[in-house]
Structure formats: C-alpha cells, structure tokens
Design an enzyme around this catalytic site. Structure first.
Site, PDB file in Angstrom:
ATOM      1  N   GLU A 763      37.347  39.050  43.808  1.00 10.41           N
ATOM      2  CA  GLU A 763      37.453  40.426  43.540  1.00 10.41           C
ATOM      3  C   GLU A 763      36.164  40.955  43.691  1.00 10.41           C
ATOM      4  O   GLU A 763      35.578  40.757  42.696  1.00 10.41           O
ATOM      5  CB  GLU A 763      38.147  40.705  42.177  1.00 10.41           C
ATOM      6  CG  GLU A 763      39.767  39.885  42.147  1.00 10.41           C
ATOM      7  CD  GLU A 763      40.759  40.535  42.761  1.00 10.41           C
ATOM      8  OE1 GLU A 763      40.500  41.939  42.758  1.00 10.41           O
ATOM      9  OE2 GLU A 763      41.682  39.951  43.263  1.00 10.41           O
ATOM     10  N   CYS A 797      35.309  48.591  38.696  1.00 10.59           N
ATOM     11  CA  CYS A 797      35.176  48.542  39.923  1.00 10.59           C
ATOM     12  C   CYS A 797      36.150  49.615  40.760  1.00 10.59           C
ATOM     13  O   CYS A 797      36.253  49.867  41.970  1.00 10.59           O
ATOM     14  CB  CYS A 797      35.761  46.974  40.430  1.00 10.59           C
ATOM     15  SG  CYS A 797      36.855  46.416  39.441  1.00 10.59           S
TER      16      CYS A 797
END
Lengths: 1008, 1008
Positions: A763, A797
């Site tokens: 990720e 993020c």
C-alpha cells in the site's frame, strides 16, 4: 396517567380544533404551487428526496444554464420531462404540444421556490425584516428574531454573524419605540402582555465561534462568549430578551455552560431576560432540566426555558448510527411527545423561578401545557406560546384566540443560509409522523391526534412486529455481525477526562528500554534508538532495541517453527486469538491512544480512531477467517466431492509506517496471523514505541510463541536482509511508493533455497484530490477540505493534497477556505484545542519545508501559517494557488500540511486533472449535481472516492481501503478480498465411487 | 394394458409367492452374521456405505495390523468401539467387560466376511468350482459359469483371464460326461431339458482385451476376438453354450458387434449356442433388440438373448452426470420393469429365431414372462429362467417347481476380483427399490410387489413433488447456472465420425500464411515461422507471421485505445461477448480439436476436452463477471452509502503454453477481456496455429477491435519488450518455472512512464506425485496412474511424474503398472487406437531424451518403450525405479512420458516424499484408509489433490486449478477467486445526508 387531566386536555384540544375548523397551513394550500408540490412529495418518497435536495442546492443556481441543468437532473424521468406539478402555474405559456419552453418553466420554478422560501422568512434584508416584524405585532403576535446562517467556517464569518445581529438590533432600536406593547394580563404597559420585552432575539451560539468543538467546552464557551456578550449587552441596553438556541447534540454541553456563564456574569447577573432552549426529544433532557432548575435555585437566579421537541432528529440518529453511539433521541415519536408533556410540567411546577416558553405546533402538547398550567395555577405571566413564522397558521391563530400570548420565531436573512432552515421546515411538515401533516394534510381523526401519547406509544409498540432474526443483526451463518468500534464521543465528559489521565500515566513510566520480542521472549540488544515527542524533542519515550541480522534470523527461525503448528490450528481458534487481542486493545484504548499522541503527535480523536481501526481489523479479519475457513464444495456432480479451501503462505514480513502506527501495523499483522502466517514485524523507527504496543496486546492475548515477532531495526542493517530472505513468503508493506517499488523488485528475485514466489502486498502513496463543483455546498466543502488536508498535519496517505475548484465557484470557495485555514489552532496535539500539531519527526519536517519552497517557486502562496511553535517538528500550514497539473506540487506526495489549489474550467476538466497523476488512492467530490456525482462514481478512478464528505478516515468493512496505479497493488484492507492475498487456495477432489457404488449426498445433482 | 393378461400375471405371481411362503434368501437370515449385518445396513445408510467400502477393501487386508486398523477406521464411532452387530458370533469370547480382545474380533469379522463372499461364489479354485457345479446339477439346476476378474489392465492379465476360462473348460471337460442331463420336455436326452447343452459359460468381453475402448470399436472387437475365439472354439468342441455378458454402457457397442462377428464367423456360423445379454434398464435397448432380431432374420441365423435389468445403474448414472451426458438408464425403477416386460414380449414373439433366457429375481417380471409365453404359445424349449448363484434362493426354488428350467449364474474365482461382484450383489439386495429387499426383508404387501409396473410408475410420478426452483438448477440471482461442457461420448458413432471428417477438412485447406490480428485487422509480416505436425514434420499446417517490436507497439496502441471504451462497457455486455464466443467455439468444436490433433499431437478426447475447457472458461468467467460486476453495498449505516466494485487493471499480455493451446490461452484471454482488460496475446510458437483459433472465435463473436490482439512472435525479438512495456498492466503467463520467475522479476522493474504496478499471474510447473497406499485398489490405481503419467505424453503441468508406492504393495503395483504401460499403443494421435503419440515438438523430444539419460544414470529402468515410430517427435515411454527423493528425476519437471517410481516405508513417509519438491501443483492418493485419506487432505499440500482418481483433467468450477510454491502464485483458474486478480477494487462512499435530511434505504441499519 391522570385520567381527569387527560380528559380535560382532550376536551381543550377539541375546542382548539373547533376554533380553527376548516383552516389549513398555507403550505398545504393546494390552490398554490407549494401546496401541490408538498402534496405530491408526500405521496412520492423519491420525489420528496429530489425536491428537498433541489431546494437545498437551489440558491446556488444563479445562471439559467445551471438552473435548467439541475431541474433536468433532479426531476427528469425516463420521458425526459419534469413532473407536471413542478410546472404548475406556467400553464398559459404551454406550447402547442403542451411542452413549456424551458425558459418559462425555469422562471416558474424559480419564482415558486423563492416564494416557498420566503414564506418561512420574515425578510431577506434587515429593513424588510423589521417591517415584517412590525406587521406581525400589528396582527397581535410577539416575535423573536433569528438571523439565518449558522454555518461559520472562520472567525471572519463569525464576526459577520455577530455584526448581523448588531445590525438588526440597531434597526429595531430605531423602530421599537413606535411599537405598541401587546395587551395582556401583566402589569407593565410598556412590556408585551404586560411583562415581557417587545424586543426578543434568538441566537445559535455555534455560529459565533468557528472553532467551537465538543472536546473543548471551555475554549468553545469562551470563543462564543466573546461575540455573544456585545450582542447581549445591546439587547440589555434595549431592554430586550435573548434566547440561546439549542442546536445539535454536540453543542449541548457548551450551550448549557454558556447559558450558566452568561447568566451569572457580573455584568448581566441582574438582568433576567435570558432564556435557553431544551429539546424534549433528547433522552438526556430530563436530567438537564433538573440540573438547570437546581442550579437556578442554588444561584437564586430566575431563568427562562423554551421547550421544543427538536429539529435534528434525523441527523442525530444518523450521526449516532454512523459513529456507533447510542441513539441520543427518543426513537418513537410519542416518546418525545410524552417527554415534552413531562418536562413542561416540571417547568410549570417551578414557575416561581423559571419562565416557560412552550414551543410546539402540536395541539395535544399545547392543550396539555394549558391544562397543566391551569391545574398548577400558574399565572399567565409565567408562560407563553411560540410557533414558527410561516408554519401552522391555524395553530397560531387558535393560540392567539385562546391564550392571547403567541410569539413567532422569525428567521430572516439570505436565501442561501436560509435553505437549510427551509429544508428542516419542509421535513417537519411532510414527515409521516408530523402532527401538522397528520392534522392538516392526512386528515387523521381528531381522537387520534389528541390521544395521550403514552397510549399512542403502547399501541405502536404492540403493533410492531417482533424483530426478526434477519441474518443482518444476528450475523450470517453463525459468524457474529461485525460492528465498527465506536468513534470517540467527546460529548461524554468521561471520554474527555480519560486522555489527560492516560497521558499522565504513560509519562510516569516511560523512558526505559524497549526489547525485541522473538519466540515469545524479550530480547535486549546493545544497539538502541531513542524515540521522542515531536512536539518536544527533549521528551524521550523510550530507547528502542534494534534488531540486527542475527535477531532477524532468530525471529525467522522462531516463525518457521511456529508455522508448522500454527498453519494447522483451526480457523476458529486462530480467530479467537484475534477476538481476544481486540478485547485487550479495547481495554487499553486510552493508553494506546496516549502513546500515539506523544510519539507521533496525533490529536486525541485521531489517535483514538487509529486504535479503534486496529480493533476493527482484529474483529473483522477474525470474522473473515471464519467465513473463508469453511471449505466450499465445488460443483454438485454425484460420485465426486470437491472441496476448495485455503492454507497460509508462510512467514510474513510486516513493514509498517508511522502514520497509523497501531492500526496499519496490527491490521497487516492480524491478517497474516489469522490466516496462519507467522509474522516478523518491523515498525517504523519513528513510531517504534507504538509498534511495541502490538507485542503488548498479542502477549496479553496469549498468542503462541513465534507467531508474532517484534523486530524494530535499522533499514540499512536488516531491511533488505528481511525482504530478501528465502524463508519469507510474503511481505506486507505500507509506506512510500519508492520503498514499495523497491520491495517488489527485491522480492521478485528468487534466492537460493527459496521455495515459493513471494507475495508483496504494497500500500503506497497518494496525491489525492478533492473536486469542488460549482454547486458544492461550501459550508460543508470548506470544513471537509480543511479536515482532509490538515487533519493529523496532512500525514495520511488518504489526505487531500490537491483541491480542484471549478471556475465559477473558485473565488467563493478559496476565500472561505483560506480564512478558515487561517483560524485553526496549531500547537501540541496533547491540547485538544489545537486543530493541528507538529509533523511526526524532524526529517519529515525538513522534507515538508523543502516542498513549501517548491510551492513558493511554482505557485502563489495563499496562506502560510508561520504562527507556529518555534520548538518541535512544526511546519507552516500552507495553501498554494496558481498551481498547474504538471507542477511537482501537484504530482508528488508531500505528506504534510501543504495543499495545492487548482482551477478547472469545467467539472470534466476537474476530473481530468484529478486523474492525472501516477497515484490513485483517494479522491473527493463536493457537488449537488446528480449527473456529476454519477460521472465521478464512474470516472474519478481512485481506490476510495468520497462524495460530499471528507476523504480520510475509511472504516473497516464499510470503506475497504486502498488504491491502485502507483498507490498500491489493488489490495484493500478491511475489505472482503483482503485475506485471500495471504493464502493459497487448495482443492481436494475425491472420487467417492467404489465398485460402482457412490453414496449420494444431499446437495448432489442427482436425478430429479 | 391388457387387463386379462395382467390379472393372470398377478394370479401367477400369487401362486408363486404361495409356493415359497415362509422362505427367505439366506442373506436375510438374521440367525446368521450376514443377515444381521444386512439388516443393520438397511436401517443405517452411513453404516451401509462404510460396510460396502470395507467389503471392497477387505481382500487387501492381509495382516492383522492392517485388518484391525481398517476395522477401527471404518467402524469406530466416538466411543472408539465397533458396532455390536459386526462382532456377533464372537460372543462366547467376550471378556469380563464385554469387550472382545481385538484378535478374536478380527478373526470373527474376517471369517464372516469371507463366508459372506463365498456365499455368492461357486468356488475359489477350479476344482472346487466344478465340484460345486456338479452339486447344483444334482439339485436340478443348470448352470452358467463365470470367471471373476473383469479388470484386466494388461495383455498379460487378459491372457491369464482367457487361460482361466480354458482351464475351467478343461476341468469341466474331464467331468461333464459324468453329468446326467437335466430332465425336460425337449427331445435330445443328452442335452439339458432335452434341448440345451449341459456346459454353459458366461464371459465379460472387456476382460479379454486390456486396450478395449469405445472410441475404437473395430480394434476393440478384434482384440477381444483374438482371445474369445479359442474359448469359443473349446466350448463348441465340448458342445457347450457361450453367453457374452453385457457390461457397462461404454462396452455396449463393441459387445453387440462382437456378437455379430462371432455369430457370423465362418468357423462358427453353423453353431447356434451363442447368446448375448441385453439390459432392460438402458433406454437404447428397445432399439438394440429390434436391430438384433432384424439382423438375425436378415442373416437367417438363430440367436439367443439373456434379458437382465442391469447391474450398473448407479455407475451409469454417476458417470453420465459427471460427464454431462444424458442419463442412459431409466431413472425410475418401474420404467426398467416395464421395459423388461416389453422386451421379453418382443423376444418371445420372435421365439422362432430367438432363444430367450429370462434373468430376473423379480417374481412379477418372471410371472409376466410365463404368462406372456403362455399367451403366445411359446414352447418350453424356447425359453429358460436364470437367477444368480447365492441369491434369492426362494425364487430359484419356486422357478424350479413351476418351470422346471432354472439356470444359475455361477461366478467362481479369487476373492479379490470377487469383491467387486460381491458389492454389486449386496447393493442389489439392499437398495430401497430392490425387489428382493422389498419381498423378503421389508415385507411389502404382495399386491404392491406384483403390481403392473406401469401402475407403480404412475403412482410414483403422481406422488413426486413438483420440482422446485431451488436456485441451484435455476442459477443464482439471475445468473444462469454454470454447467461444464459435456465430455466427448465415444459411444455415439457420430462423435467418432466427426474427428476424421474434421481433420480431413482442415487438411484440405491448411498450409497458408496466418496473419497477426491487431486492432480488428489482419496484419501480415515478412517474417514467418512454419508450424508442423509433430507426428509428421513434412506436414506443414501454416506459416505463422511473426510480430516484431513495431507490431507489438501497434497492438499495445490498439489495446490502449480499446481500453478507454472497453473498461466502461457494462459487465453484462462484456459477459455476452464471452457467451457468444462460447457458442462459436461449441459450433466449431471438432474443427478446433482437429487443429490440436495435428499441431501438437493431442489424442481425440484430449483435444476435444481442451476445447471443452476453453468453452467452460468462457461460460464460467462470463458468469463470474456477472456476479462480480454487481456493486456491493458495504456496511448499513444510514446517511452513508458505500459501494464496492471492480475496475479492470489495464492492458493484459497473455503468454500461453502449447500444451493446452486453446483452453489455457482462451481462459486467460477471456478472464482479462471480461474483466475489461484488452489483450495482447502471444501464443507458443509450437501451437501458434491453434493460437489463431482464438482470433477466429473472437472475431466471429464480434468482439470490438483492439480488445483482442493476436501477436505471435519470437521471444528473443519481442518477448521482453512486451513484458517490460510500461503500457502493460498485467501479464498472464502459463508455462515453465524458469520463464515464469523471469517474467515476475522483469515485471517488477518500473519503466519510465509506467503508471501502475504490474500484476503477474504465473502458473508454472509441477512435479506431481501419486501415492499408492498399501490398501489401494490396484485395478483402479494402475489405470489412473497410467493415464495421469502418459496421457498426452505426460505433457501436462498436472501430469503425474512420480509415483510413490508404500512398501507392502510395491511389487504388486509396479509389476502390474509396467505390464500395463508396456501394452498401450503408441503412434499418431490421429488414430484413436493409439494411447500415446509424439511429443509436441522436436526440441521437447530432445529435452525428454536427455532426461531419460538422467533416469538411466540415477535409477533402474523398469520400462523403456523403444517400439515407437522412427519418424516424428516420439520419445520412449519410460518408467524408472530405484529413484531417491533427491534425484533430479524426482525433482525436476520433465514434461514428457517419464515416470519415476519411489518406494516409501509408510504412508507418512510417502507424504513426506510427495511434499519434498519446490513444486506444489497436483497430487494423488490411492488409498482405502479413511484416516490416510483424511491426512492427505490436510497434509498433502498441493494446489489440486485427487483422491482415488487420476490427477489430471481439472474441470472449470468443479476443480479450480493451480498450485503454489514454485508452481504458481496461488491463483486458481476456473475458480471463484480468479477474476479478482484482473481487477482493482474501488469503493465509493457517498454522504447522503444533506441539511440533516438523509433518505433512509431499505437495507439501512435504521432504528428498530
């Protein structure tokens, strides 16, 4: 139930109805557009939704193009025509084919909606409003005036709101001497009804302070007071009356406190004309009311209460449901009616110290108050009745006739803020349980309308079907239902108190050496790295032992030994370890939060929700494993039995970031563990102390030795060694794109002795955009963009780092955004008054500052908050305009509070810009165009898209999280496909036929 | 229905019952062990299954350890004790606590099961058998003798079977003159009943030729004839009678043909005593019977028919269901009874030319034959009655009394082959619909037992519930049910004829230039590579145009343009293209098969099933996309709507192998296409012409231009270019480990301009083992290992290349295997008589030959078939023994007909060896130990494990296929998780609350 009283109430109610027989509120008058449209909306739920939403967006539709487009999008059916009811009144202009020219139709709709809005507003301008108030007084009604526009996103807007009140007071001041007092039974002929000021003002306190928040009651009250005092001073100077409105639950505590402080303020203590509102629909109001009266008696101060049922019922319920809180309002309408009667009686019983304003349109409630007051011998001077302007005209007329004391609640101001008010009013009129709807539109029998609500409730409960075990609340196939851990509820004082206490607690015992955890044992090393508080470098949390190659080997060996046992532990047993771990984490939630507040500078709520997300991962993946752990029979051919099931891949290296140091770490580890893969966990050095929380949780949960191994270490020493090790079967990584791609490449090289292809779950970064469409609700958009971009200093993020604004709304949005961002408080996250804290580490600080230089070169700085603490890892909150899509600042992930603003010509252009990076993680759209929202669903290609809300804070199960392109490999944590990546499927096929004999199974496809 | 006749039948039946009243078959005699056990089995279905399976394995349990272990595994319940019924008869030896010593219990069970077996067998030795036959004759019964042991896996075993018949005939020859003829109404006193030979033999033809197969009727008949003629010659010499038994459906056609050829053979044409069996339960028997009589009349030859109902009903049904064929037997028991009566009448009507043996234990059927014969005035000399030895003793007694002509079908021989026969008999006795069970065990009323089966059928049909739409046959949620394409059925003459015709057809038009297919257009290149028939290099199938870098660029550009449209085509529409493609492929199935037969040397069935698998992939992935294409709402919170759905990843490079050149290629391509990813397809150069079939299919299905691009090319020129290209988002590869790992590594390097992490789906090699446990059914194991190892020349990633045999059974298994492998035919795959053909290419031939050299060095060659064609890519079928687990031949994938044999000490040891390679693709176990099978399920860690069957031929959906470790990345083609790998998940979250108003949806978690 006092049957005598109840009979009198019903009798009174019948008289009341009789006195207004044949009348109806103007909104239901089917002779007019509004009445027709309301009628249609009540018959057609989906039209109602579209209508209310259209009303909401309507004030933004300034151009003919925009209006006609929205009319089409909201109302056109398959025949591409809008419902006839909307076009009513434009009949004469019908074309030959019965079709209106679109211009005429728009004009009709515009005129009618504006008229509908105006119906509830005493005026749009101050002058008009004051004139309207005077007119009402002439008709015998008192008023309380309210300025629309509760949504203030900045201090400048709060100032403006305050000034608006001062302006209307000025205007009234010029007129009110001319107004004759309304007649009544009281003594002072200069006062209305002989006892109450002619000038009466209602105010929503939250609008007076843009930084009000429930976690900071004291700060919020102070902020509100600073603007309320000048208003109240003026009201007092005019001999007027001020009522502090009650808004949604999150402002309740500060509003009560505000009332107390203002009431006891030496400057105003002598002045009695200050009222507060209580909402009967809140379960806590009985308690609040008792408290308030007790307080008044202690302080020996007369108070005044307006009792309402409450206007935010849907919202309070939805918010509670979404956040996992107990629903704070009564869930059955009659319960609120019962509470109203009960609380009215309490107030009336205390009429010596408490003046009562009964604010309801419900004739049963009104009659009850009248008869109760009569029974208690309450003088007329101690209570009055209030209804809303433009609503329930027959009720106000009846009240005037019967009681002679009716005050109208009169909003005034612009249509844009007014529309929120309008929607609430339309809802109130058209809800199935609305007294007005039932009385004046549905024609419900009078007996029913006047029924004692206790009886109504009993009947409703009896008629209710027993809750059925529908698999949803019960869980599916024996797997308990997953429910997200509740969000922190700062309206609960205990929750607020828990944080400082937990922080103090860990402070008292921190600073020591934190060992590795290998094969179930603590392992201390010589090499350590200290971890410190980014708001105060001198505060050391711990010295973290560092794994070298030898420790990694030991951990991998332990994991390998564990693997041969752990892989055959049943899915149920493995899941149970996760359930136990969740229990431990839930018990330690404040302590776990406190570590994050001190180690990475998370705000209270952010830290708590990080822990909550970790708990959710444990709970969800455990359930997922129960689901996936059941072998599936494939096909139904007789004589053949095929079973598909999953086995673990091997040893998982879990490499986690510092920004969600508990949630992401334990999520990846839990997924690996529950699927049967022992873990070697390398936390980020920035959050290694929080990383150790995993050891603490898993150890307390009794996880067998070797299944989880804690191996913080220097990347330069053991990072590649771990990734490249042939014993590692999978690498679960969350972090930057650069590191993620490097890991993928390293993992693709097969090492000597390696027995499997390594699976990398990576990720990575994002460059997330929020699009502001030209019809966006700016009250919402500004606050959500602010939160998405600067929450936890933009170090998510998922954070918004680009806001793409469609041209027509650019100036309005950007100016409000900059002002709002200019006002948020920056300082240690430990202090809940601060909106933004330091970044997590000095290296990150340096990096962000570099990017701010780039921003300064590439664009125009719109805001750079240099008013930040000098010590600690603070960086200026920065908003930069004039950014082009190909600028570095629009393409590279910064991971800090730096927001680029881009201008788009059209919505399509905005989508193009939004999609124009290598990343595809999150995105957001603020729009009220159904077609644009639909288009965004399809074409705004990111892992997680959020429509009309902030784009961070994905919840496990509800919003499976993760992106693609260079943002990740298309896994989604907290989603139904996540665990599959940790396992290899196996299929076992048995030929069950022997010697021509095959036992036939129940689910065989045998002959019919 | 002739009611007069029916009444007479019932009357006759009642008399029959009366004449045997009070008697019961010995098997139901509860005074004995067998009767008690049968009784318990009929009451307890799971015990019955275990019992029959135990009986099946019993002859293999030669040691006390083995017997006691199996008794425990099969029968021990939770109390760890076996059911009392099994121990009956050992009562006297009960210990103090009522527990038997295990030794005594074993002995009891062994003795009783052997006794039960012997009950149905006239003798185990020839001498004993002949003695038994003489005894029966003394009791007034004629006989037909049958040698047990139909399973012959090699020609040596077929020889032995033939010799067994010759031996028993010799023995009879020595005795039969001493036998008095049975009395009867016929004329010749040296014949039984005056008209039929005393010596009567029945024979199962398939046992006489180990290579018999339905695809090769002529070759099979010839093979059988070669061993049947000596037997028949001897029978004729003895003046005896031969009956050719009918076995399972797959031998039906060759058996009928065998009968015709033998009957008309000049040597035997004059000799009338040859009979054939027809099975009333087959739907085709009416037709077969009519044909046979017509043929007899044309040939003017008397014939004889034994009519039975049939003993393979379960198996025929299961096989049909598993293969997707129409069930060939009547599915309701009364239908078979009706057919029997109908066909008996036809035979009796033709008694002038057809002698009739009525073989049934059903008193209704027997009575019907008697009364029909009477009605038709059939002389007694033209029909007889038969029953099985050891079965239905009252029926045979009654028949003897009434008809005076009863022949007993007398099997003799070893218990091991006899157990198959025993299980069929136990089934026949205990099935719910068994006449014997109903008559003598269940005590069904006589009226019912004698009822006209037409009436029974009508009643049964009327009582049957209407078929309910259970979601299974109807499909789920509107998605049509997936059904595998039917296997080729070589019992259908048209299917057999289709292959030569299709081959001839493509031969007539092949040889030209095959273009690339880019952007919907043919693209010809200068550079071509010819593709040839591996069985005949001089036969060129085509010149294949070769893509260079320019063509790859063109294809990628076309794919990219297509992507922007294709990704937004609805899942339904994309699925429809697959459905259409499946339709096209189904229509072209023989042509597509023919290309494979000629290009890669696939056998007919292998080629057809490759095409069928391709069709399955199209049908299955289309349905999967319909399922996955529906967005899922996540969570149920009100005011929030979360949808999870999937989008394609981008452009897929599909790189496929030559061994399943259609199925694997179109499977990967279809998965990519239906999920929205345009494809650039690079076939193997060895099967590039078959690769072009994909173009033909997709073009005919109307797939839009650019979605599928056909790009054969030299790996050295464009292989890496394609893999490394930044526009490629995913690589779907099936092939060798070396290439697969290389691709994974190359794909992990991010290229300039690359916008996503590449997903590699790699299906790689295997080194698959089959374990032969000490109780394995060798009749099955040998044939399945043979097929797994040498089917399509061992060129399947799933093929068995190691057989691991547990020590005690090693010699028996290996000797049978070697003989069986020594007998299979090797030659061009075009000829269906050949079991094995050439490998696909000369380079492969070289590689396999190299490995054979390694085998010769590392082990002992047990078999090396050098009797192979000199021309073409043939390699010797090789079996090598004395192989150790670490030998190269036991570790490396060979991809050819080379089988390593390894010896294991125990089953656990065998598992350890089996798991001891880098691969984990398929595996197999032949065992009849429940515990070992269970252990293998858990611990034989491969992608696809097969218990008691071959380990190739995984079917889409039923056996999702693929492995892990170095065999692949844990994807599974044809399984429910496969398509997920081609897509990235997206989640769209909408805040549906505006101005406090949230429309409540039906599935919201709203207040109760």
């Amino acid at each position: 139930m006092d049957t005598g009283l109840d009979a009198r109430i019903v009798g009174r109610g019948k008289e009341f109805f009789k006195s207004i027989s044949g009348e109806a509120p103007s909104i239901f008058n089917k002779g007019w557009w509004t009445g027709k449209v309301m009628d249609w909306a009540m018959q057609n739920e989906s039209f109602k939704v579209q209508l209310f939403r259209f009303v909401d967006v309507f004030p933004y539709l300034n151009t003919s193009e925009s209006l006609s487009r929205h009319i089409r999008e909201y109302f056109s059916g398959e025949d591409n025509d809008v419902p006839a009811v909307l076009k009513w009144g434009a009949g004469k202009a019908d074309g030959l084919l019965g079709k209106l020219t679109s211009g005429i139709m728009e004009k009709t709709i515009r005129t009618n909606i504006e008229a509908m809005g105006r119906q509830f507003i005493v005026g749009q301008e101050t002058k008009e409003a004051v004139k309207g108030l005077a007119k009402l007084r002439k008709d015998g009604f008192a008023f309380t005036v309210d300025l629309l526009g509760e949504a203030t996103v900045s201090e400048e807007e709060a100032d403006a709101y305050r000034d608006g009140y001062l302006e209307v007071l000025d205007a009234i001041e010029r007129e009110h001497d001319k107004w004759k007092a309304l007649p009544g039974k009281g003594g002072d002929s200069s006062l209305d009804w002989g006892f109450t000021p002619k000038v009466n003002v209602s105010i929503k306190p939250s609008a007076l302070f843009s930084q009000a928040k429930s976690v900071d009651v004291d700060g919020s009250v102070k902020g509100i007071m600073s603007r309320l005092v000048p208003i109240y001073r003026k009201v007092m100077a005019m001999g007027g009356f001020l009522c502090i409105d009650m808004e949604s639950l999150k402002y309740r505590e500060m509003t009560l406190e505000l009332y107390r402080r203002l009431r006891t303020d030496p400057e105003f203590r002598h002045y009695p004309h200050l009222s507060i509102v209580l909402q009967a629909y809140l379960r806590c109001t009985d308690h609040d009311l008792a408290d308030l009266i007790k307080w008044a008696r202690t302080e020996r101060l007369p108070i005044a209460i307006r009792l309402v049922k409450g206007a935010y019922w849907d919202m309070e319920t939805v918010v509670a449901k979404q956040n996992g809180w107990d629903v704070p309002v009564w869930t059955h309408k009659p319960e609120s009616d019962i509470a109203f009667e009960r609380q009215a009686r309490v107030i009336l019983e205390n009429h010596d110290i408490c003046y009562f304003a009964c604010a309801s349109h419900n004739i049963r409630s009104i009659s009850s108050v009248m008869e109760t007051a009569h029974e208690l011998n309450v003088p007329d001077t101690r209570y009055e009745f209030q209804v809303l302007y433009g609503m329930a005209e027959p009720v106000r007329k009846g009240l005037l006739n019967v009681a002679g004391r009716v005050r109208l609640y009169c909003p005034y101001g612009d249509l844009i803020p007014g529309m929120a008010y309008l929607v609430r009013r339309l809802l109130e009129n058209t809800a199935n349980e609305s007294f007005l709807r039932q009385s004046f539109a549905d024609g419900t029998e009078m007996e029913r309308l006047l029924e004692n609500p206790q009886k109504t409730l009993e009947r409703e409960l009896a008629a209710k079907p027993a809750p059925k075990p529908d698999g949803f609340h019960e869980g599916v196939e024996g797997i308990p239902l997953f429910v997200n851990d509740a969000m922190i509820d700062f309206t609960v004082p205990e929750a607020r108190a828990a944080f400082p206490s937990a922080i103090a607690d860990i402070r008292s015992r921190m600073g020591g050496k934190i060992p590795l955890y290998i094969d179930g044992k603590d392992v201390f090393t010589e090499d350590v790295i200290p971890t410190t508080n980014p708001a105060n470098y001198s505060e050391k949390l711990a010295d973290i032992c560092q794994a070298g190659v030898a420790e990694v080997d030991a951990a991998l060996n332990a994991a390998e030994r564990a693997f041969y046992i752990w892989r055959d532990v049943s899915p149920e047993d493995r899941a149970n370890y996760l359930f136990k771990s969740a229990e431990v984490a839930r018990r330690k939630a404040y302590e776990l939060s406190a570590w994050q507040i001190l180690e990475v500078g998370k705000q209270w709520d952010q830290a708590f929700h990080d822990v909550g997300e970790g708990i959710d991962f444990l709970e969800y993946y455990a359930r997922e494993m129960l689901r996936l752990g059941r072998p599936r029979r494939m096909g139904r051919a007789p004589g053949e039995h095929n079973q598909l099931f999953y086995q673990p891949k091997g040893i998982a290296a879990v490499i986690s970031p510092w920004n969600f140091p508990f949630a992401i770490s334990i999520g990846m580890a839990a997924a690996a563990i529950v699927t049967g893969n022992p873990v070697v966990f390398k936390p980020s050095s920035i959050s290694a102390r929080v990383g150790y929380n995993l050891t603490e949780v898993f150890r307390e949960a009794g996880l067998p030795a070797g299944v989880f191994n804690f191996c913080p270490g220097r990347s330069s020493v053991m990072g590649d060694y771990l990734i490249e090790h042939p014993k590692v079967s999978m690498i679960c990584f969350t972090g930057s794109m650069e590191v993620g791609l490097r890991i993928q490449n390293k993992a693709s090289v097969v090492q000597p002795g390696q027995m499997q292809c390594k699976r990398v779950i990576a990720e990575m970064g994002g460059k997330n955009a929020i699009i502001i469409d030209d019809d966006a609700d700016l009250d919402e958009a500004v606050l959500h963009v602010l939160y998405s971009a600067f929450g936890f200093q933009g170090q998510k993020c998922s954070a918004c780092s680009r806001v793409i604004v469609v041209e027509p709304i650019y100036e309005r949005f950007v100016s409000r955004l900059i002002k709002a961002a200019g006002d948020i408080k920056i300082g240690p996250s430990e202090n809940p008054a601060n909106y933004m804290g330091p970044v997590a580490d000095v290296t990150l600080q340096k990096n962000v500052n570099e990017y701010i230089k780039v921003a300064e070169q590439e664009g125009t700085i719109l805001l750079k908050r240099t008013d930040i603490p000098a010590e600690g890892a603070y960086v200026p909150l920065t908003i930069v305009g004039d950014i082009q899509p190909d600028h570095r600042i629009a393409q590279e992930e910064i991971f800090g509070p730096v927001l680029a603003v881009l201008k788009a010509k059209t919505f399509d252009h905005a989508l193009e810009i939004a999609n124009g990076t290598r990343f595809a993680l999150t995105g957001g759209v603020f729009s009220r165009s159904p077609e644009h929202l639909e288009k965004a669903r399809r074409e705004f290609r990111v892992g997680n898209l959020y429509l009309n809300r902030n784009n961070t804070g994905a919840l496990v199960e509800r919003q499976p999280f993760g992106g693609f392109k260079m943002s990740g490999v298309g896994s989604k944590t907290g989603g139904p496909d996540y665990l599959l990546q940790f396992m290899d499927p196996r299929c076992v096929t048995e030929n069950t036929m022997r010697r021509g004999f095959a036992p036939i199974e129940e689910d065989d496809d045998w002959i019919a």
